[in-house]
Design an enzyme around this catalytic site. Structure first.
Site, PDB file in Angstrom:
ATOM      1  N   PHE A 124       0.858  -1.178   0.000  1.00  0.00           N
ATOM      2  CA  PHE A 124       0.000   0.000   0.000  1.00  0.00           C
ATOM      3  C   PHE A 124       0.896   1.229   0.000  1.00  0.00           C
ATOM      4  O   PHE A 124       1.761   1.369   0.855  1.00  0.00           O
ATOM      5  CB  PHE A 124      -0.912   0.030   1.238  1.00  0.00           C
ATOM      6  CG  PHE A 124      -1.823   1.227   1.267  1.00  0.00           C
ATOM      7  CD1 PHE A 124      -3.018   1.226   0.558  1.00  0.00           C
ATOM      8  CD2 PHE A 124      -1.481   2.366   1.977  1.00  0.00           C
ATOM      9  CE1 PHE A 124      -3.853   2.340   0.572  1.00  0.00           C
ATOM     10  CE2 PHE A 124      -2.310   3.482   1.995  1.00  0.00           C
ATOM     11  CZ  PHE A 124      -3.502   3.458   1.290  1.00  0.00           C
ATOM     12  N   ASP A 209       9.420   2.075   1.504  1.00  0.00           N
ATOM     13  CA  ASP A 209       8.285   2.837   2.015  1.00  0.00           C
ATOM     14  C   ASP A 209       8.206   2.550   3.513  1.00  0.00           C
ATOM     15  O   ASP A 209       7.711   1.503   3.927  1.00  0.00           O
ATOM     16  CB  ASP A 209       7.000   2.417   1.297  1.00  0.00           C
ATOM     17  CG  ASP A 209       5.777   3.189   1.802  1.00  0.00           C
ATOM     18  OD1 ASP A 209       5.878   3.795   2.888  1.00  0.00           O
ATOM     19  OD2 ASP A 209       4.738   3.161   1.122  1.00  0.00           O
ATOM     20  N   LYS A 238       3.352   9.514   8.264  1.00  0.00           N
ATOM     21  CA  LYS A 238       2.682   9.121   9.503  1.00  0.00           C
ATOM     22  C   LYS A 238       3.355   9.601  10.809  1.00  0.00           C
ATOM     23  O   LYS A 238       3.075  10.691  11.255  1.00  0.00           O
ATOM     24  CB  LYS A 238       2.461   7.612   9.503  1.00  0.00           C
ATOM     25  CG  LYS A 238       1.450   7.196   8.402  1.00  0.00           C
ATOM     26  CD  LYS A 238       0.818   5.848   8.642  1.00  0.00           C
ATOM     27  CE  LYS A 238      -0.427   5.674   7.792  1.00  0.00           C
ATOM     28  NZ  LYS A 238      -0.215   5.062   6.481  1.00  0.00           N
TER      29      LYS A 238
HETATM   30  C1  LIG Z   1      -0.463   5.304   5.068  1.00  0.00           C
HETATM   31  C2  LIG Z   1       0.512   4.823   4.080  1.00  0.00           C
HETATM   32  C3  LIG Z   1       0.729   5.491   2.867  1.00  0.00           C
HETATM   33  C4  LIG Z   1      -0.107   6.673   2.428  1.00  0.00           C
HETATM   34  O1  LIG Z   1      -0.031   7.747   3.313  1.00  0.00           O
HETATM   35  P1  LIG Z   1      -1.159   8.896   3.274  1.00  0.00           P
HETATM   36  O2  LIG Z   1      -0.612   9.934   4.200  1.00  0.00           O
HETATM   37  O3  LIG Z   1      -2.424   8.274   3.734  1.00  0.00           O
HETATM   38  O4  LIG Z   1      -1.251   9.387   1.889  1.00  0.00           O
HETATM   39  C5  LIG Z   1       1.707   5.000   2.032  1.00  0.00           C
HETATM   40  N1  LIG Z   1       2.458   3.934   2.349  1.00  0.00           N
HETATM   41  C6  LIG Z   1       2.284   3.280   3.516  1.00  0.00           C
HETATM   42  C7  LIG Z   1       3.169   2.116   3.834  1.00  0.00           C
HETATM   43  C8  LIG Z   1       1.308   3.687   4.408  1.00  0.00           C
HETATM   44  O5  LIG Z   1       1.117   3.006   5.546  1.00  0.00           O
END
Ligand SMILES: *Cc1c(COP(=O)(O)O)cnc(C)c1O
Length: 388
Positions: A124, A209, A238
């Site tokens: 994701f 990521d 985050k």
């Molecule tokens: C939450 C998340 C995203 C996206 O972040 P947003 O601030 O919601 O756009 C991308 N990669 C990972 C691994 C995430 O947990």
């Protein structure tokens, strides 16, 4: 718009690991706004940093120098593989910047034919048209027209498939060291090392990521540190702002050199208010002893969750994860356990593979572990009884 469906709980204030609802009920917050409020709620150091900055300067644009941003960049660089940082406002924007940087880098070094990025199944990376194309998840792609062709997928943890997916147009491989939305799936450290080797062998960039698993969540500042390797590009968001929206992309000098003036930008990204929060979060996380404490409490919670799963085999299939990024795979629908936990005062988040995610703030102690396990025990027993 109705993107989040029916919700019936609202909060008035937060204090450390607890949230207080508008009806006065107290909840132990193991959701942390989806791994965002890494230092809990109303952390005095963060409140002070934000309110002090609010009285001085909120925003002035990247047309001007932002000293707090330069400081945050220097500190992130000092404590990572990277040489340069770019600030934005969210995880998605960090993904977009990382993808653009990848393409620009290969164009910059005279290989514009390499532009595709290989992602892993279950990943994701956000909700833009590009990010949903990267994850390849039909649930997110459905109804959004032709899929952006810049991405491909290989199975998570399968090195043979990964090597077979390498094409002449491939530029980079993107990996979450611990998949969050995908169901708290932890990459084997050997797999991460092998991906690094494959990238080196084929001249590919490695993008991590760490939007969810970074900023201390696994007991080290970044999850990939456990594997003893480094990426070329890393995405953060985050936990970095502790609740204030921030995203960041870190990269080596070699790669970052492709971003010259005017090729990428953002209006809000890296503004003084956000940078004050980011620096305040780092003040706490980088304090001596903070990360070892996270590691210690995470190991305690891990042991307790293994025992919990063993006590309730009809409800829980397994406990898994790394550090304070933990998951309980359920037999019954995960939403049922999540709801029961909430009714009993513990907030969690669901994830793919029928998992309930536990993402407590990094500041929890033994008392919160005991409280959470007590609620989990009662809730699992309740579910088991209801099933009989
Ligand atoms: C939450 C998340 C995203 C996206 O972040 P947003 O601030 O919601 O756009 C991308 N990669 C990972 C691994 C995430 O947990």
């Amino acid at each position: 718009m109705n993107t989040y469906g029916q919700r019936d709980l609202a909060f008035e204030r937060g204090e450390g690991p607890y949230l207080f609802a508008t009806d006065g009920r107290r909840y132990l917050d193991f959701a942390s706004g989806i791994a965002v409020t890494a230092l809990g709620h109303s952390h005095p150091h963060l409140v002070a940093a934000l309110t002090e900055q609010a009285g001085k300067l909120w925003h002035c644009s990247n047309l001007f120098r932002i000293p707090a941003g330069e400081r945050l960049a220097e500190r992130l660089v000092e404590n990572s593989f990277a040489d340069k940082a770019f600030f934005c406002n969210s995880g998605l924007e960090a993904f977009e910047a990382a993808a653009k940087l990848t393409r620009k880098y290969f164009s910059h070094i005279g290989q514009p034919g390499r532009w595709r990025i290989l992602a892993l199944q279950g990943s994701f990376h956000g909700r833009s048209l590009s990010a949903i194309a990267a994850s390849g998840n039909p649930k997110y792609l459905e109804g959004f027209g032709p899929v952006n062709p810049g991405f491909a997928q290989a199975a998570f943890g399968n090195l043979n498939e990964l090597r077979a997916a390498i094409t002449d147009d491939l530029a980079a491989i993107i990996v979450e060291p611990v998949q969050g939305e995908g169901g708290i799936r932890t990459a084997q450290l050997d797999f991460l090392r092998a991906v690094r080797e494959v990238c080196d062998e084929f001249g590919l960039l490695l993008i991590f990521d760490e939007i969810q698993c970074g900023m201390g969540r696994t007991g080290k500042l970044y999850a990939h540190e456990w594997a003893g390797i480094a990426p070329d590009i890393m995405m953060l968001a985050k936990g970095l702002g502790g609740g204030f929206p921030i995203g960041a992309v870190l990269a080596t000098d070699k790669v970052a050199a492709a971003f010259t003036p005017g090729v990428h930008g953002t209006t809000f990204g890296g503004n003084p208010l956000a940078m004050a929060c980011g620096n305040a979060v780092l003040d706490v996380i980088l304090e001596e002893g903070f990360l070892p404490d996270v590691d210690r409490i995470a190991r305690l919670l891990w042991e307790e969750l293994q025992a919990l799963a063993a006590r309730h085999p009809s409800v829980l299939a397994e406990a898994r994860g790394a550090g304070l990024m933990l998951g309980l795979r359920c037999h019954a629908p995960n939403g049922e356990l999540m709801k029961l936990l909430r009714d009993n005062g513990l907030l969690t988040v669901t994830a793919a593979e029928n998992v309930v995610r536990l993402l407590p703030p990094l500041i929890i102690g033994e008392a919160q572990v005991a409280e959470a396990i007590d609620i989990l025990d009662r809730s699992c027993a309740g579910l088991a009884q209801a099933a009989e």
